[in-house]
Design a protein around this motif. Structure first.
Motif, short mmCIF file in Angstrom:
data_model
loop_
_atom_site.label_atom_id
_atom_site.label_comp_id
_atom_site.label_asym_id
_atom_site.label_seq_id
_atom_site.Cartn_x
_atom_site.Cartn_y
_atom_site.Cartn_z
N ILE A 159 66.44 40.87 45.37
CA ILE A 159 66.94 39.99 46.44
C ILE A 159 66.69 40.61 47.80
CG2 ILE A 159 69.04 39.01 47.45
CD1 ILE A 159 70.08 38.62 44.62
N PHE A 160 66.85 41.92 47.91
CA PHE A 160 66.59 42.61 49.17
C PHE A 160 65.12 42.48 49.57
CE2 PHE A 160 65.49 46.44 51.57
CZ PHE A 160 66.36 46.31 52.63
N GLY A 161 64.21 42.66 48.62
CA GLY A 161 62.78 42.52 48.92
C GLY A 161 62.42 41.10 49.31
N PHE A 162 63.02 40.11 48.66
CA PHE A 162 62.77 38.71 49.00
C PHE A 162 63.24 38.41 50.42
CE2 PHE A 162 64.27 34.30 49.17
CZ PHE A 162 63.08 33.64 48.91
N LEU A 163 64.46 38.84 50.75
CA LEU A 163 64.99 38.56 52.08
C LEU A 163 64.25 39.34 53.17
CD1 LEU A 163 68.82 38.38 51.39
CD2 LEU A 163 67.23 36.50 51.81
N ALA A 164 63.83 40.55 52.87
CA ALA A 164 63.07 41.33 53.86
C ALA A 164 61.72 40.68 54.13
CB ALA A 164 62.88 42.75 53.36
N THR A 165 61.09 40.15 53.09
CA THR A 165 59.81 39.47 53.28
C THR A 165 60.00 38.15 54.02
OG1 THR A 165 59.04 40.43 51.21
CG2 THR A 165 57.78 38.61 52.07
N TRP A 166 61.05 37.43 53.68
CA TRP A 166 61.31 36.14 54.31
C TRP A 166 61.71 36.30 55.77
CZ3 TRP A 166 66.21 32.81 53.84
CH2 TRP A 166 65.94 31.52 54.28
N ASN A 167 62.42 37.36 56.09
CA ASN A 167 62.89 37.59 57.45
C ASN A 167 61.76 38.01 58.39
OD1 ASN A 167 64.75 37.79 59.51
ND2 ASN A 167 65.21 39.93 59.06
N SER A 168 60.73 38.63 57.89
CA SER A 168 59.67 39.15 58.76
C SER A 168 58.56 38.12 59.00
CB SER A 168 59.07 40.41 58.15
OG SER A 168 58.38 40.09 56.96
N ARG A 169 58.84 36.87 58.79
CA ARG A 169 57.79 35.86 58.92
C ARG A 169 57.44 35.55 60.37
NH1 ARG A 169 59.36 30.90 55.49
NH2 ARG A 169 57.42 30.11 56.32
N ASN A 170 58.41 35.15 61.18
CA ASN A 170 58.13 34.70 62.55
C ASN A 170 58.88 35.58 63.54
OD1 ASN A 170 56.56 32.51 61.68
ND2 ASN A 170 58.39 31.30 61.32
N GLN A 171 58.37 36.74 63.77
CA GLN A 171 59.01 37.62 64.73
C GLN A 171 58.29 37.55 66.06
OE1 GLN A 171 59.10 41.53 63.07
NE2 GLN A 171 61.02 41.16 62.00
N PHE A 172 59.08 37.59 67.11
CA PHE A 172 58.52 37.58 68.46
C PHE A 172 58.05 38.98 68.80
CE2 PHE A 172 59.20 37.97 73.09
CZ PHE A 172 58.24 37.07 73.49
N LYS A 173 56.79 39.12 69.13
CA LYS A 173 56.21 40.43 69.38
C LYS A 173 56.15 40.76 70.87
CE LYS A 173 53.88 40.79 65.14
NZ LYS A 173 54.72 40.86 64.13
N PRO A 205 74.38 46.84 32.01
CA PRO A 205 74.51 46.27 33.36
C PRO A 205 74.21 47.27 34.46
CG PRO A 205 76.47 45.79 32.05
CD PRO A 205 75.63 46.74 31.27
N LEU A 206 74.30 48.55 34.16
CA LEU A 206 73.99 49.57 35.15
C LEU A 206 72.51 49.53 35.55
CD1 LEU A 206 75.41 51.88 36.61
CD2 LEU A 206 74.65 53.40 34.80
N ILE A 207 71.68 49.00 34.68
CA ILE A 207 70.25 48.86 34.98
C ILE A 207 69.96 47.53 35.67
CG2 ILE A 207 67.96 48.68 33.92
CD1 ILE A 207 68.99 50.55 31.72
N THR A 208 70.63 46.47 35.23
CA THR A 208 70.29 45.15 35.74
C THR A 208 70.85 44.85 37.13
OG1 THR A 208 72.21 44.15 34.67
CG2 THR A 208 70.18 44.24 33.40
N MET A 209 71.98 45.43 37.47
CA MET A 209 72.57 45.15 38.79
C MET A 209 71.69 45.68 39.94
SD MET A 209 75.46 43.50 38.57
CE MET A 209 76.72 43.11 37.38
N PRO A 210 71.24 46.95 39.90
CA PRO A 210 70.35 47.40 40.99
C PRO A 210 69.01 46.66 41.00
CG PRO A 210 71.23 49.28 39.82
CD PRO A 210 71.62 48.06 39.05
N LEU A 211 68.54 46.26 39.83
CA LEU A 211 67.29 45.51 39.76
C LEU A 211 67.42 44.18 40.49
CD1 LEU A 211 64.45 45.54 38.42
CD2 LEU A 211 65.48 44.26 36.56
N LEU A 212 68.53 43.49 40.28
CA LEU A 212 68.77 42.22 40.98
C LEU A 212 68.96 42.46 42.48
CD1 LEU A 212 69.27 39.17 40.80
CD2 LEU A 212 71.68 39.69 40.48
N PHE A 213 69.68 43.52 42.84
CA PHE A 213 69.90 43.81 44.25
C PHE A 213 68.59 44.07 44.99
CE2 PHE A 213 70.41 47.05 47.55
CZ PHE A 213 71.18 46.34 48.45
N PHE A 214 67.74 44.92 44.42
CA PHE A 214 66.49 45.26 45.10
C PHE A 214 65.51 44.10 45.13
CE2 PHE A 214 67.80 49.72 44.16
CZ PHE A 214 67.94 50.10 45.49
#
Length: 64
Positions: free
Chosen positions: A41-55, A30-39
């Motif tokens: 999900i973090f990459g998914f949310l970071a990509t999803w959040n940067s979609r419509n930003q006001f410039k 589990p020491l390997i799988t927990m950070p893998l799941l965290f990163f």
């Protein structure tokens, strides 16, 4: 292009979740799988959040 990236990140999250289930059953450490799941999900949310930003508004200079 963003939809393809979101789809790829979603697929990575799904795979990481399956690995995490194996980690919770102690088939994979589990020491390997927990950070893998965290990163993933973090990459998914970071990509999803940067979609419509006001410039900001284009500001015209008065004197050039």
């Amino acid at each position: 292009m963003k939809r393809i990236t979101l789809f790829i990140w979603g697929f990575i999250v799904l795979i990481a979740f399956c690995f995490n289930l194996l980690g919770l059953m102690h088939l994979i450490p589990p020491l390997i799988t927990m950070p893998l799941l965290f990163f993933s999900i973090f990459g998914f949310l970071a990509t999803w959040n940067s979609r419509n930003q006001f410039k900001g508004f284009y500001q015209k200079r008065m004197w050039q």
